[in-house]
Design a protein around this motif. Structure first.
Motif, short mmCIF file in Angstrom:
data_model
loop_
_atom_site.label_atom_id
_atom_site.label_comp_id
_atom_site.label_asym_id
_atom_site.label_seq_id
_atom_site.Cartn_x
_atom_site.Cartn_y
_atom_site.Cartn_z
N THR A 89 66.54 33.34 10.31
CA THR A 89 65.81 33.85 11.47
C THR A 89 64.46 33.13 11.53
N ALA A 90 63.73 33.34 12.63
CA ALA A 90 62.41 32.72 12.75
C ALA A 90 61.49 33.18 11.62
N THR A 91 61.59 34.45 11.27
CA THR A 91 60.74 34.99 10.20
C THR A 91 61.10 34.38 8.85
N GLU A 92 62.39 34.28 8.55
CA GLU A 92 62.82 33.70 7.28
C GLU A 92 62.45 32.22 7.21
N SER A 93 62.60 31.51 8.33
CA SER A 93 62.22 30.09 8.36
C SER A 93 60.73 29.92 8.13
N ALA A 94 59.92 30.82 8.71
CA ALA A 94 58.47 30.75 8.52
C ALA A 94 58.12 30.95 7.05
N ALA A 95 58.79 31.92 6.40
CA ALA A 95 58.52 32.19 4.98
C ALA A 95 58.89 31.00 4.10
N ILE A 96 60.05 30.40 4.37
CA ILE A 96 60.49 29.25 3.58
C ILE A 96 59.60 28.05 3.85
N GLY A 97 59.16 27.90 5.12
CA GLY A 97 58.23 26.82 5.47
C GLY A 97 56.91 26.97 4.73
N ALA A 98 56.42 28.20 4.61
CA ALA A 98 55.17 28.45 3.88
C ALA A 98 55.34 28.13 2.40
N LEU A 99 56.49 28.49 1.83
CA LEU A 99 56.78 28.18 0.42
C LEU A 99 56.83 26.68 0.20
N TYR A 100 57.49 25.96 1.12
CA TYR A 100 57.57 24.49 1.01
C TYR A 100 56.18 23.87 1.10
N ALA A 101 55.36 24.37 2.04
CA ALA A 101 54.00 23.85 2.18
C ALA A 101 53.20 24.07 0.89
N PHE A 102 53.42 25.23 0.26
CA PHE A 102 52.74 25.53 -1.00
C PHE A 102 53.15 24.53 -2.09
N ILE A 103 54.44 24.27 -2.21
CA ILE A 103 54.93 23.35 -3.23
C ILE A 103 54.41 21.94 -3.01
N ILE A 104 54.50 21.47 -1.77
CA ILE A 104 54.05 20.11 -1.45
C ILE A 104 52.56 19.95 -1.71
N THR A 105 51.77 20.94 -1.31
CA THR A 105 50.32 20.83 -1.44
C THR A 105 49.85 20.87 -2.88
N THR B 61 58.09 20.06 6.80
CA THR B 61 57.87 21.50 7.02
C THR B 61 58.48 21.93 8.35
N VAL B 62 58.26 21.11 9.38
CA VAL B 62 58.79 21.41 10.72
C VAL B 62 60.31 21.35 10.71
N VAL B 63 60.86 20.37 9.99
CA VAL B 63 62.32 20.23 9.91
C VAL B 63 62.93 21.48 9.29
N ILE B 64 62.31 21.99 8.25
CA ILE B 64 62.81 23.20 7.59
C ILE B 64 62.81 24.37 8.55
N ILE B 65 61.68 24.56 9.23
CA ILE B 65 61.53 25.72 10.13
C ILE B 65 62.50 25.62 11.29
N MET B 66 62.48 24.48 12.00
CA MET B 66 63.32 24.35 13.19
C MET B 66 64.79 24.21 12.82
N GLY B 67 65.08 23.49 11.72
CA GLY B 67 66.47 23.34 11.30
C GLY B 67 67.09 24.68 10.94
N GLY B 68 66.33 25.52 10.24
CA GLY B 68 66.83 26.84 9.87
C GLY B 68 67.12 27.72 11.07
N ILE B 69 66.22 27.66 12.06
CA ILE B 69 66.41 28.49 13.27
C ILE B 69 67.58 27.99 14.10
N LEU B 70 67.63 26.67 14.34
CA LEU B 70 68.66 26.11 15.22
C LEU B 70 70.06 26.19 14.61
N SER B 71 70.12 26.09 13.29
CA SER B 71 71.42 26.17 12.63
C SER B 71 71.94 27.61 12.56
N GLY B 72 71.03 28.56 12.79
CA GLY B 72 71.41 29.96 12.67
C GLY B 72 71.42 30.45 11.24
N PHE B 73 71.02 29.57 10.32
CA PHE B 73 71.03 29.93 8.90
C PHE B 73 69.88 30.88 8.56
#
Length: 426
Positions: A236-252, A222-234
């Motif tokens: 924004t922080a908001t978009e990374s947070a949303a994708i991180g939440a979706l990933y957490a939902f799928i994993i859980t 989850t952290v890799v997705i959030i930080m990787g998305g922000i650092l790569s510029g792919f």
């Protein structure tokens, strides 16, 4: 007189135990009436305070943390940490610190860290003949990493209060100090464990290791997705947070499958409850901060602190003392919103980078979370450990010392906070 009314009514309402958000808006309205300011202007400031795109990341970060917390990630991270360092003397205490490092990178909350990990590890440590005050001290001091290690919604709150400092830079700036704090606590727990002859951790069967590692890494991704998305510029922080939440939902719900899908109702309820408190607090703090700026309080404080001593190091020390003192009597989020517009100009005057100051501010206030008389994390840890606040505070003494040393290193060595942001081009 206007300043006296604003700060005096604020202090009085706090003493009367009025909730902090209501205290902020009531003191703002009282002062506004005295200054003959139209109340609608104050309410407009509240609306503008939460009208920020970067704040959209907060609900997603809170949601991701709640999903992973309810879905059994805490137990899996404890097992993951136990595989890595559990065999050392006092290994269970070191597992506690390392698990907090991992969990902090998912929840971003010291309180969530203490509640979830502490409810498992504190009874476990007591069962393995660790002193109860030591078990509580290790748990709550290591939980302070959660507000430093990205993603942290407190960093987003600071970004808003500071006028739009890069969230990515703040995330990277908090990583080094957060890991330094974790390392210092691990060294301290080992030294105390050896001196008190605490037991070594239990040996994990080799056949269980691959499964434990896999499940732990899935959660940490989850952290890799959030930080990787922000650092790569792919993202924004908001978009990374949303994708991180979706990933957490799928994993859980589709991989761990420890809780039924209907439990999502409970998770959303907790998320909305936390979010409502945070956003209302940001809104009321915005109107309070606007009045502080209108009354030139930041300029007055800046002139006063700089006038005490021409030495920049002394000024920095005074800022630290002020923040530690305030952290003992107020919670973190309102203090970030109130103290930032007042103390950031002073810090910039003595050569602080806004990212460096933000990290130092968050670290100061994280110490306040485990300090009496109003340390919320200290209260939760004491309740889980079934010991008094006094006993828990006494057990914290060596940990306070370690945290203060790390704080001074972070404050006086800017590279600790600024190396990673500069490395990634922030």
């Amino acid at each position: 007189m206007e300043i006296a009314i604003l700060l005096g009514s604020f202090a009085l309402l706090l003493l009367l135990r009025v909730p902090i958000a209501l205290t902020l808006i009531l003191s703002s309205l009282i002062t506004g009436v005295y200054m003959e300011i139209d109340p609608s202007a104050i309410f407009q400031r509240m609306v503008s305070g939460v009208n920020s795109f970067s704040l959209l990341a907060i609900p997603f970060f809170i949601l991701a943390g709640e999903i992973m917390n309810e879905g059994g990630i805490s137990r899996r991270l404890i097992n993951f940490a136990n595989v890595l360092i559990g065999k050392i003397r006092g290994g269970l205490a070191m597992v506690n610190v390392l698990a907090s490092t991992f969990f902090g990178g998912i929840s971003g909350s010291a309180l969530a860290d203490t509640s979830s990990l502490g409810s498992v590890l504190i009874p476990m440590m007591k069962k393995n003949k660790y002193d109860s005050d030591y078990a509580v001290a290790v748990t709550i001091s290591s939980a302070a990493q959660g507000v430093l290690i990205p993603p942290s919604h407190n960093m987003i709150i600071y970004s808003t209060a500071a006028g739009g400092v890069s969230v990515g830079a703040l995330f990277m700036g908090g990583l080094g100090p957060g890991l330094l704090l974790g390392l210092s606590l691990m060294i301290l727990t080992y030294v105390i464990a050896v001196r008190r002859n605490y037991p070594k951790g239990e040996v994990i069967q080799r056949k269980e290791v691959p499964r434990i590692m896999w499940e732990g890494l899935l959660g940490l991704f989850t952290v890799v997705i959030i930080m990787g998305g922000i650092l790569s510029g792919f993202f924004t922080a908001t978009e990374s947070a949303a994708i991180g939440a979706l990933y957490a939902f799928i994993i859980t719900f589709f991989v761990y499958r420890e809780i039924p899908f209907l439990h999502m109702k409970v998770i959303l309820h907790k998320t909305f409850k936390t979010l409502a408190m945070v956003m209302f607090l940001i809104a009321t703090s915005s109107s309070f901060g606007w009045l502080l700026a209108l009354l030139k309080v930041p300029a007055i404080v800046s002139e006063t602190l700089i006038g005490i001593s021409p030495n920049d190091y002394v000024t920095i020390l005074l800022i630290i003392i002020i923040l530690l003192g305030l952290g003992m009597i107020m919670d973190m989020a309102p203090l970030i919103l109130i103290a930032t517009p007042i103390l950031l100009p002073v810090a910039i005057t003595v050569g602080f980078d806004p990212v460096h100051f933000g990290v130092m501010l968050i670290l100061c206030l994280s110490i306040g979370l485990v300090t009496p008389p109003v340390g919320s994390v200290l209260f939760v840890g004491s309740a889980i450990g079934k010991i008094s606040i006094e006993k828990a505070s006494k057990g914290m003494l060596p940990f306070y010392a370690a945290m203060i040393i790390v704080l001074l290193l972070v404050a006086y060595i800017p590279k600790i906070s600024l190396f990673l942001p500069s490395l990634f081009g922030y």
